[in-house]
Design a protein around this motif. Sequence first.
Motif, PDB file in Angstrom:
ATOM      1  N   LYS A 108       0.816  -1.228   0.000  1.00 36.73           N
ATOM      2  CA  LYS A 108       0.000   0.000   0.000  1.00 36.73           C
ATOM      3  C   LYS A 108       0.845   1.270   0.000  1.00 36.73           C
ATOM      4  N   THR A 109       2.138   1.123   0.217  1.00 33.86           N
ATOM      5  CA  THR A 109       2.990   2.320   0.163  1.00 33.86           C
ATOM      6  C   THR A 109       2.945   2.950  -1.227  1.00 33.86           C
ATOM      7  N   ALA A 110       2.484   2.178  -2.205  1.00 36.03           N
ATOM      8  CA  ALA A 110       2.339   2.736  -3.558  1.00 36.03           C
ATOM      9  C   ALA A 110       1.404   3.945  -3.548  1.00 36.03           C
ATOM     10  N   GLU A 111       0.508   3.981  -2.551  1.00 37.49           N
ATOM     11  CA  GLU A 111      -0.461   5.094  -2.494  1.00 37.49           C
ATOM     12  C   GLU A 111       0.088   6.304  -1.727  1.00 37.49           C
ATOM     13  N   LEU A 112       1.268   6.135  -1.117  1.00 37.68           N
ATOM     14  CA  LEU A 112       1.820   7.234  -0.322  1.00 37.68           C
ATOM     15  C   LEU A 112       2.611   8.204  -1.198  1.00 37.68           C
ATOM     16  N   ASP A 113       2.838   9.382  -0.637  1.00 34.59           N
ATOM     17  CA  ASP A 113       3.663  10.372  -1.319  1.00 34.59           C
ATOM     18  C   ASP A 113       5.134  10.004  -1.078  1.00 34.59           C
ATOM     19  N   TYR A 114       5.784   9.511  -2.120  1.00 33.56           N
ATOM     20  CA  TYR A 114       7.161   9.006  -1.979  1.00 33.56           C
ATOM     21  C   TYR A 114       8.111  10.070  -1.448  1.00 33.56           C
ATOM     22  N   ASP A 115       7.997  11.273  -1.994  1.00 38.57           N
ATOM     23  CA  ASP A 115       8.918  12.336  -1.563  1.00 38.57           C
ATOM     24  C   ASP A 115       8.777  12.624  -0.074  1.00 38.57           C
ATOM     25  N   MET A 116       7.525  12.566   0.384  1.00 41.57           N
ATOM     26  CA  MET A 116       7.301  12.854   1.799  1.00 41.57           C
ATOM     27  C   MET A 116       7.883  11.728   2.669  1.00 41.57           C
ATOM     28  N   ILE A 117       7.662  10.489   2.242  1.00 41.86           N
ATOM     29  CA  ILE A 117       8.139   9.353   3.050  1.00 41.86           C
ATOM     30  C   ILE A 117       9.672   9.320   3.060  1.00 41.86           C
ATOM     31  N   ARG A 118      10.254   9.450   1.882  1.00 39.03           N
ATOM     32  CA  ARG A 118      11.720   9.444   1.826  1.00 39.03           C
ATOM     33  C   ARG A 118      12.273  10.659   2.565  1.00 39.03           C
ATOM     34  N   GLY A 119      11.582  11.766   2.404  1.00 40.73           N
ATOM     35  CA  GLY A 119      12.027  12.994   3.061  1.00 40.73           C
ATOM     36  C   GLY A 119      11.923  12.918   4.569  1.00 40.73           C
ATOM     37  N   ALA A 120      10.994  12.140   5.047  1.00 40.92           N
ATOM     38  CA  ALA A 120      10.824  12.018   6.491  1.00 40.92           C
ATOM     39  C   ALA A 120      11.942  11.212   7.136  1.00 40.92           C
ATOM     40  N   CYS A 121      12.642  10.429   6.334  1.00 43.28           N
ATOM     41  CA  CYS A 121      13.656   9.511   6.900  1.00 43.28           C
ATOM     42  C   CYS A 121      14.942  10.269   7.177  1.00 43.28           C
ATOM     43  N   PRO A 122      15.407  10.309   8.408  1.00 43.77           N
ATOM     44  CA  PRO A 122      16.651  11.020   8.725  1.00 43.77           C
ATOM     45  C   PRO A 122      17.865  10.342   8.088  1.00 43.77           C
TER      46      PRO A 122
END
Lengths: 240, 807
Positions: A108-122
């Motif tokens: 279901k991560t396909a439905e997430l905003d990739y930039d936001m998820i990757r960006g959230a990762c320190p």
Amino acid sequence: MKGKTFFIDLTKCTACRGCQIACKQWKKLPAEKTRNMGSHQNPQDLSAITLKLVRFQEVEVDKTLQWLFFPEQCRHCVDPYCWEAAGGDSQDAIVHDKETGAVLFTKKTAELDYDMIRGACPFDIPRMDEATKVISKCDMCNDRVQNGLKPACVQTCPTGTMNFGDREDMLKLAEEGLAKAKVKYPKAMLVNVKEVRVIFLAPFDPKLYHKTMMAEAGPQMFTRQSLFAQLFKPARAMFT
Amino acid sequence: MTNHWIDFKNSDCILIMGSNAAENHPICWKWVLKAQESGGKVIHVDPRFTRTSARSDMYVPLRSGSDIGFLGGMIKYILDNKLINKEYVDLYTNAAFLVSKDFDFKDGLFSGYDAAAKKYDKAKWAYELDENGAIKTDPTLKDPRCVFQLLKKHYSRYDVKNVVKITGTPEKQLLAVYKTYAATAAPDKAGTVLYAMGWTQHTVGVQNIRAMSIIQLLLGNMGVAGGGVNALRGESNVQGSTDQGLLFHILPGYLPTPRATQPAFEDYKKAITPVSKDPKSLNWKKNQPKYAVSLVKSMYKDVEADKGYEWLPKLDAGQDASWLTLFDKMLAGTFKGFFAWGMNPAASGANSNKTREALTKLDWMVNVNIFDNETASFWRGPGMDPAKIKTEVFVLPCCVSVEKEGSISNSGRWMQWRYAGPTPMGETKPDGDIIYELFMKIRELYQKEKGAFPDPILGLNVDDWGDGHVFDPHKVARLINGYYLKDVTVKNPDGTETVFKAGTQVAAFPALKDDGSTCSGNWLYCGSYSGPDKKDNKAAKRSTEQTPEQAKVGMFPNWSWAWPVNRRIIYNRASVDQAGKPFAPQKPVLAWDEAGKKWLIDIVDGAGNPGAIHPFIMQVHGQGALFGPGLNDGPFPEYYEPLECPVTSHPFSKQLQNPTAMTFAGEEAKRTVCDPRYPFVCTTYRVTEHWQTGVLTRWLPWLIEAEPQMFCEMSEELAKLRGIKNGEKVILDNPRGNLWAIAIVTKRFKPFQVMGNTVHVVGIPWHYGWVFPKDGGDAANLLTPSVGDPNTGIPETKAFMVNVKKA
């Protein structure tokens, strides 16, 4: 705080890359088409099919050549930013396994905003499959762990660099490892020890290994309040 | 190895030289780390900073091929500074032996050199004997003709200044190594050396190891826990293959191959029975005739051993049939057929273009392998015109090692049983089955058509190979162990008698006979399968049971089985004094139990009470050989440059290169010394991710992903000199061939200062070949010369000259 934790003792790593290969083997991930880019490191970066990557870095420390090896993977943050960013308990695209502490990316991560998820990762870990839009990263070999096995990378490590177990045992091992390492490497440190479930013992300054080995913004970054404050900005930008 | 992998943890100083242990033997690093954790120092001496150097306490550079300078300097340092382990040297080495007046050494040559034949008369290097034929000695070590004084004199030329000049090793670092390593002379300290092809693949390969053996004896490091001379074998079963006599010059158990000059068994037996007049020398090799008879009987159990011996193939007098010679003869059309079995010589042997051309001269070739490779497909390789090649090639697919049952012997001499895993794919078969079926077919043809000499074929014992069709590894393992062919009655010390019925397995090699009543396929393995059942297969033992003393030194006598007689550290008698007291009481290998009158911990070398015999039982005179008169190129290691080198002289003598090195007519023109067209020293090596010529690993996507292409590592200084950028394609070439590689420009290679000049060393891996992947590159051996060590014939692929330029 219970759950599982990795302890990765870089004073013992020979960069044999058994972990990198074992990860692909257990996950049945295909190889990338690579070419030699003037380094032994390959692939060049993490990807949707490369979840564990040994990074190589040649540096001079106090005029002595050091070849630094960094077997990188998802740190399985104690309070995972990616999970919070996705919506925490209100969603099930990213699952935070409360028993082990594993952070699991589902289809279901396909439905997430990739930039936001990757960006959230320190630590700049998540990668998206261009075709399916599914976002991937290490899942702590949760299938193995739930069945009493160690993660594939730990199982294969010949030198004792990779360790895995209950968090309190690993913290103890990490402190012991640090004390031993300090004799030879006075600047040795445990990287983000309180915040992550993948604790690196780095004999040299973490910045020398890779720009995102350590989340540098300080401990305040690791509180939920600060996370929510940062939620709509790529946190990654803070570290680079 | 004299010791074993786990034993590394007992070491106070691990010298890794001629090896890249962490990369090529990754699992061993676990034990190296344990030594480090206990305070041991790890030193890596190598032309290039590798993943081994990254984890060592000291990395020290030296120019490829200059090892004897480095080691000779260490011998001098130890002697000059009186750092030897005196008690050990006095008791357990041949330091006191007097050498005959015929022995001499002048300007790089030992006495007895025949320049026309490029050979030494080794009789000139004999010991001085008294009227009874015993060796004269001077226990004070003062006689100028004693080994100790000759050693001192020989290495007096190897001063630090000259060593630095030729090796390119900075003086400070050189002295740091000497000091750290020499500290292991303390009786309770141990130093060990881990070496591999970086020492062997030179025209002075054997002498590199001899030089280190001398150091180990001077420091008292042989036979002790954490000591020894340890060859890290590059292939999981290469130890087993040499044990089983896969090389031309030995039969199983290291018995020499018979020569045509020994037509009768008696001639051969006499030649393999050394004599010592020293009552304390066990001289174990005097038993070799028993092992030879038992071996012949294992092959031809239905005829007298004398007849069986006659049937054995024999080498002509002086004949060398080692690798390089084989391909030289093949090129000359000397033989017509060839089996390349689990081998890829078109990529693995030195001078690939010569090897590949040699294959075109054959009528037929059989290649047994898992994947296609440069040998099987040589006829469609670069520069080949298939229409013009007559060689008929047969490719037999064999199954993978994990698909079959049998034993492998690791570097620590452990015979380890492995069970069959997955079922072999398709029509692939175990190698044993292929050989078995092939032999049955050949025998059938001989039965039908007779042939020139059918007896050795028709008379061969194949009953012990299997059931007539399928190879049986247990039957073969029992044959290798050996069994009684007749009922044998043995008198016990207490006067009783034991009868061993025909067919009973022999318990251990001391029971083997020279009267034809026992057979054994390999005396060293006698005792490994000492009963009729699978439970008697000691290679399959997997118990961690051990005594607390064994636990202390990491000894697991019930885990697999080690030759000989499950001894885990050979020459272990040298770890105790004359009363049986360990020199290193905190990590003893042996201890004498006075009350029980027996040895504890490891299996003692030889038998008897403490002090009863000399420890080095495989040496004729029982003593560690500081002076070694058996080798073809001299009793002391002497400095010679590689046959291709960047200098025209060296500081130690006028003799530039090994005068006895193996060379082939007509090839000298293709070798270069100090030629500005080929200014760089090149060395070859391996990476963790690939195996041998890459036949097994290049086809594995995850491994080729990690190390995808032929590369050439070089210093930043050399790259600047040649305008090469990191990651660019470069061409390496010399008169034998050329190949492309991707440049890895790295701080891990530094230029060397040699004889006042800057010398650059570059390195290439040998895992690639043109068959697959298509963008992977070709074999490193296209560049290496077919010259070899005079003792073993191993090619000099670790130091040769090339040019490197931008592609």
